[in-house]
Design an enzyme around this catalytic site. Structure first.
Site, PDB file in Angstrom:
ATOM      1  CG  PHE A 120       4.861 -12.081  -1.396  1.00  0.00           C
ATOM      2  CD1 PHE A 120       6.133 -11.829  -0.937  1.00  0.00           C
ATOM      3  CD2 PHE A 120       4.218 -11.105  -2.159  1.00  0.00           C
ATOM      4  CE1 PHE A 120       6.757 -10.625  -1.218  1.00  0.00           C
ATOM      5  CE2 PHE A 120       4.835  -9.899  -2.438  1.00  0.00           C
ATOM      6  CZ  PHE A 120       6.109  -9.659  -1.977  1.00  0.00           C
ATOM      7  CD  GLN A 241      -3.378  -4.822  -3.776  1.00  0.00           C
ATOM      8  OE1 GLN A 241      -2.297  -4.736  -4.341  1.00  0.00           O
ATOM      9  NE2 GLN A 241      -3.973  -5.986  -3.555  1.00  0.00           N
ATOM     10  CG  HIS A 243       0.937  -2.518  -0.083  1.00  0.00           C
ATOM     11  ND1 HIS A 243       1.477  -2.740   1.163  1.00  0.00           N
ATOM     12  CD2 HIS A 243       1.498  -3.441  -0.905  1.00  0.00           C
ATOM     13  CE1 HIS A 243       2.343  -3.746   1.088  1.00  0.00           C
ATOM     14  NE2 HIS A 243       2.374  -4.185  -0.157  1.00  0.00           N
ATOM     15  CG  LEU A 253       5.384  -1.069  -1.030  1.00  0.00           C
ATOM     16  CD1 LEU A 253       3.895  -1.121  -0.768  1.00  0.00           C
ATOM     17  CD2 LEU A 253       5.733  -1.936  -2.213  1.00  0.00           C
ATOM     18  CD  GLU A 256       1.845  -9.376   0.544  1.00  0.00           C
ATOM     19  OE1 GLU A 256       1.092  -8.428   0.252  1.00  0.00           O
ATOM     20  OE2 GLU A 256       1.686 -10.520   0.106  1.00  0.00           O
ATOM     21  NE  ARG A 287       0.072  -6.768  -1.499  1.00  0.00           N
ATOM     22  CZ  ARG A 287       0.856  -6.529  -2.521  1.00  0.00           C
ATOM     23  NH1 ARG A 287       0.402  -5.846  -3.552  1.00  0.00           N
ATOM     24  NH2 ARG A 287       2.092  -6.967  -2.521  1.00  0.00           N
ATOM     25  CG  HIS A 354       0.260  -0.976  -3.975  1.00  0.00           C
ATOM     26  ND1 HIS A 354       1.527  -0.460  -4.105  1.00  0.00           N
ATOM     27  CD2 HIS A 354       0.359  -2.308  -4.236  1.00  0.00           C
ATOM     28  CE1 HIS A 354       2.368  -1.447  -4.427  1.00  0.00           C
ATOM     29  NE2 HIS A 354       1.683  -2.562  -4.530  1.00  0.00           N
ATOM     30  NE  ARG A 399      -0.961  -6.101  -7.786  1.00  0.00           N
ATOM     31  CZ  ARG A 399       0.238  -6.093  -7.196  1.00  0.00           C
ATOM     32  NH1 ARG A 399       0.973  -7.192  -7.159  1.00  0.00           N
ATOM     33  NH2 ARG A 399       0.696  -5.007  -6.612  1.00  0.00           N
TER      34      ARG A 399
END
Ligand SMILES: Cc1cc2nc3c(=O)[nH]c(=O)nc-3n(C[C@H](O)[C@H](O)[C@H](O)COP(=O)(O)OP(=O)(O)OC[C@H]3O[C@@H](n4cnc5c(N)ncnc54)[C@H](O)[C@@H]3O)c2cc1C
Ligand code: SF4
Ligand code: SF4
Ligand code: FES
Lengths: 588, 231
Positions: A120, A241, A243, A253, A256, A287, A354, A399
């Site tokens: 990730f 955030q 995304h 979404l 990731e 991100r 997000h 994050r």
């Protein structure tokens, strides 16, 4: 209004997502009397939508340890995270994941029978070295698997659920202690007072601030707004955030994990542009970095499609086997919403609202803290918060993927443990403050006003467009000032909104009105913080202040609703047992 | 586009009625949930549940042109007009498209849908091979939307005694899990003429499941396991 019915519990938990259910399980197993209130049936909470996985340094796929995970989290958060809390979380992670497995979560498996872990973004070995595979996954339905399992274990533990009850406001007495909350039974439309020695807010995020979002309709930040109305501050709300890979124009979404499995982004020219922005980590940079890169490509005219308003996520080189086995949910979603098979056709994506890094300030025990008596770290008696609504802060200014599921579980559990300690020392309920009850009832009664006025839907639509325009990926003083002015005007118009639906039974219009009030307050917290913070850090990028400025701004913001006041408090840079990670330039 | 929607508000109406709606602004790719939200902006008294908008939370199950489904993943494009929308059949209506799901949830709870192990807990994960794990595919993904059970005639007639396809699918999900150590108890619990054996393989459940799951096959597997167990 007649006095509402009353119930009494040791602990009231507002929210039945991963955070609320993990805390409830801890408490129910310790035989505390717990009430879990949720505005939707527990398995409909938005944790169900989490796809990619949860981070823990199990080392099943590549060598790993919690200290590397800690480094990545501190750096990922652009040095705004509190390092004591981050150490606590990363150390607890393996235990939390094993526990989940024992509860029954159907994790994907490796050939040797151990839990599958995928790469990730922002996850490295050896303090910034090679890519780490740290994200424990149940295909691309990890949140679903975790939420359902936690619900199942809570049924087993005979937790008391109040499904489809909507929390209105906290009850706080003159000394500042929280004594429970006023809630509304949605089906009957009747208010109910829940008295509790301890109240845990686990009400999730507020992605509905923005028009295009990966968040569900219910993610309206209710618990955060309740905290503001109780006279308490929210922390770091300027950090929201976006995304990198929401389906363009629609918002769903694409995890990731799709890039973790080997997918990559291309622009109009077919160029793999992340190589320019993050030569080392490329598509698996943090991100904020990837979202800014995409936004820049689009702004500079290299976007795809007739409007040049998105880029493409390529998975077509992975083979349909990998897509079917590791990303089955993504494949279904692409088929349903785009009529394409991602194993054959690239997916149009764009940065999409997000996750909220900010929230209710807490310490690493889940206690809500606020500068009310001696300092910014004073616990508010009886009040706890965990999950996306809370700001511990482990995510700092940005994050990392896979760290939120971890956060909600680690701090849901920690809050549960702290509450058990509190309950053993405080055996009796404090007397209920009738004035507080009256105030909460007033909030509800306002929506009984009849007559002509604007509609909730109109204002909600305007609000989300406003936020998209004035508080998006790139920010400037002029645009945000304008946004604040418009938001003040919109806030004033709420007084003129009227409900046309006056039924008591399952009145969803009334619920949406209450949610609108919450969203407006949180929007103001977001814009006020963003305007004040004159630097770029993590997800907050100011075109007029493009650099991070540690000397002036390595500190948390606190926002109060009264007079839209802001204060600042220091970052906790000292971990529990290891050396501090001092701020460095952040490159991927 | 034209819609006919079931309306009933016990606070106001003495009986249910069908109300006609018209929506002009139909964009390509629009789902039924988008249309309902647009209609609610015209008439905010229209009540329905919804949340995720992507078919994972299971909130917006309803009966669409005679077939159960999730509004958020039902494209408007394929629907015959006027689109007739009703609450799930066979369930008590609370208001408009919102039904009381408690009989459905009760049956879910009745199969004890949680993993039970008797062995002491290891410090790490309980091992499971990819093949063992693959047996859970097609089972664990259930979103408890209720489309299947509320389309099942056996469930309509015996909602208290027949567990229904969703609960039985979950019963099998735990029987099929190599980690679970309560198979005996689970099988014993399913004995008797009603809980399991009211399924007449009518297959409505399979036809409507929005996640493509196959409760009838799971029911067959439970029956086969019981048979083996009996011998
Ligand atoms: C599409 C998507 C994918 C994601 N994927 C990942 C991932 O792969 N890995 C990762 O780590 N993170 C992921 N995240 C982030 C993560 O899933 C969330 O941050 C996390 O699940 C939030 O959990 P929670 O328990 O705090 O809140 P939620 O699960 O949102 O639960 C909130 C609860 O509060 C209740 N509630 C709210 N307001 C009220 C009220 N007024 N009255 C009563 N009840 C109320 C709701 O009913 C609900 O039960 C993802 C997020 C999204 C949107
Ligand atoms: S196959 Fe069985 S469970 Fe499914 S609809 Fe028919 S009777 Fe019901
Ligand atoms: S089996 Fe399918 S239709 Fe039935 S509840 Fe589960 S997801 Fe819904
Ligand atoms: S809104 Fe969640 S399944 Fe349709």
């Amino acid at each position: 209004m007649k006095t509402p019915a009353r119930r009494r519990f040791d602990t009231l938990i507002l929210g039945a997502g991963g955070a609320g259910l993990r805390a409830a399980l801890q408490l129910a197993r310790a035989e505390a009397r717990v009430a879990v209130v949720s505005k939707v049936f527990p398995t409909r909470s938005h944790t169900v939508a989490a796809q990619g996985g949860v981070n823990a340094a199990l080392g099943n796929v590549s060598p790993d340890n919690w200290h590397w995970h800690m480094y990545d989290t501190v750096k990922g958060g652009d040095y705004l995270g509190d390092q004591d809390a981050i150490e606590y979380m990363c150390r607890a992670a393996p235990k939390i994941v094993y526990e989940l497995e024992h509860f029954g979560v159907p994790f994907s498996r490796l050939d040797n029978g151990r839990i599958y872990q995928r790469p990730f973004g922002g996850m490295t070995r050896d303090f910034g070295g090679e890519q780490a595979a740290r994200t424990c996954a149940a295909a691309d339905r990890t949140g679903h698997a975790i939420l359902h399992t936690l619900f199942q274990q809570n049924i087993r533990a005979r937790t008391h659920f109040f499904d489809e009850y909507f929390a209105i406001d906290l009850l706080r007495d003159d000394e500042g202690a929280v004594l429970g909350a006023l809630v509304l039974e949605i089906e009957s439309g009747e208010p109910l007072l829940i008295e509790a020695k301890t109240t845990l807010i686990a009400s999730g995020g507020c992605g509905q601030l923005f028009r295009t979002t990966t968040n569900a309709h219910i993610n309206t930040g209710d618990g955060m707004a309740m905290v503001l109305r109780a006279g308490l501050p929210l922390q770091d709300m300027e950090f929201f955030q976006f995304h990198p890979t929401g389906i363009a124009g629609k918002g769903m979404l694409i995890t990731e994990g799709a890039r973790g499995e080997g997918g990559y982004l291309v622009n109009r020219e077919g160029e793999r542009f992340m190589e320019r922005y993050a030569p080392h980590a490329r598509d698996l940079a943090s991100r904020d970095v990837v979202s800014r890169a995409i936004a820049t490509e689009i702004r500079e005219g290299r976007g795809c499609g007739p409007q040049k308003d998105h880029v493409l996520l390529k998975l077509d080189h992975l083979g349909s086997g990998v897509v079917a086995q590791r990303l089955p949910g993504i494949r279904d979603m692409c088929r349903t919403f785009l009529h394409i098979d991602p194993a054959e056709t690239p997916i149009p994506v764009a940065p999409t609202a997000h996750y909220v890094m900010g929230g209710i300030p807490t310490n690493r025990f889940g206690e809500v803290v606020a500068p009310e008596k001696t300092g910014a770290e004073d616990p508010v008696p009886g009040l706890y918060a965990a999950g996306e609504c809370a700001c511990v802060s482990v995510h700092g200014a940005n994050r990392l993927g896979g760290n939120s599921l971890l956060d909600i579980l680690v701090f849901g559990r920690a809050a549960g443990k702290r509450i058990i300690e509190f309950l053993s020392e405080h055996r009796n309920h404090r007397p209920l403050d009738e004035a507080a009850v009256e105030r909460a009832l007033q909030r509800l009664a306002r929506w009984d006003r009849r007559g002509d006025g604007e509609s909730v839907a109109t204002l909600r639509d305007e609000l989300t467009r406003l936020m998209e325009e004035h508080a998006s990926v790139f920010r400037t003083e002029a645009v945000m000032r304008d946004g604040v002015d418009k938001l003040r005007a919109l806030r004033a118009r709420i007084a003129d909104v009227r409900l046309r639906d006056t039924s008591r039974v399952f009145n969803t219009a009334r619920i949406e009105a209450l949610e609108l009030e919450n969203l407006v307050d949180i929007s103001m917290a977001t814009l006020a913080g963003a305007l004040a913070r004159e630097e770029s850090r993590g997800a907050h990028s100011r075109i007029d202040f493009p650099q991070r400025d540690d000397a002036r701004w390595m500190k948390h913001s606190l926002y109060w609703r009264k007079d839209d006041r802001l204060e600042w408090k220091p970052v906790r840079t000292k971990p529990l047992s290891v050396d501090s990670f001092p701020p460095k330039e952040r490159v991927y | 586009m034209r819609f006919r929607i079931y309306r009933y508000d016990p606070d106001r109406d003495s009986a249910p009625r069908m109300q006609d709606y018209q929506l002009d602004d139909i964009r390509p790719g629009m789902m039924l949930r988008d249309a309902l939200i647009a209609l609610k902006a015209q008439d905010e008294s229209l009540a329905f549940r919804h949340s995720c908008g992507e078919g994972v939370c299971g909130s917006d199950g309803m009966n669409i042109n005679g077939r159960n489904g999730l509004a958020c993943i039902t494209p408007l494009a394929g629907l015959k007009e006027p689109v007739e929308i009703r609450p799930f059949p066979g369930m008590p209506v609370i208001r408009d498209l919102i039904v009381d799901m408690s009989p459905f949830y009760r049956q879910y709870r009745a199969v004890k849908p949680w993993l039970v192990r008797e062995d002491p807990e290891p410090e790490v994960e309980v091992l499971q091979t990819p093949a063992q794990r693959a047996r859970l595919d097609g089972l664990y993904e259930c979103i408890l939307c209720g489309c299947c059970s509320t389309a099942c005639p056996s469930f309509w007639w015996n909602p208290e005694r027949f567990l229904g396809p969703a609960a039985l699918l979950q019963a099998w999900r735990f029987l099929a899990d190599s980690r679970d150590q309560h198979s005996e108890q689970r099988l014993d619990q399913l004995e008797g003429p009603y809980r399991l054996f009211r399924c007449h393989t009518i297959m409505n459940c399979v036809e409507v499941c929005p996640k493509g799951l196959h409760p009838t096959r799971a029911i067959g597997q439970i029956k086969a396991t019981m048979l083996k167990h009996a011998i």
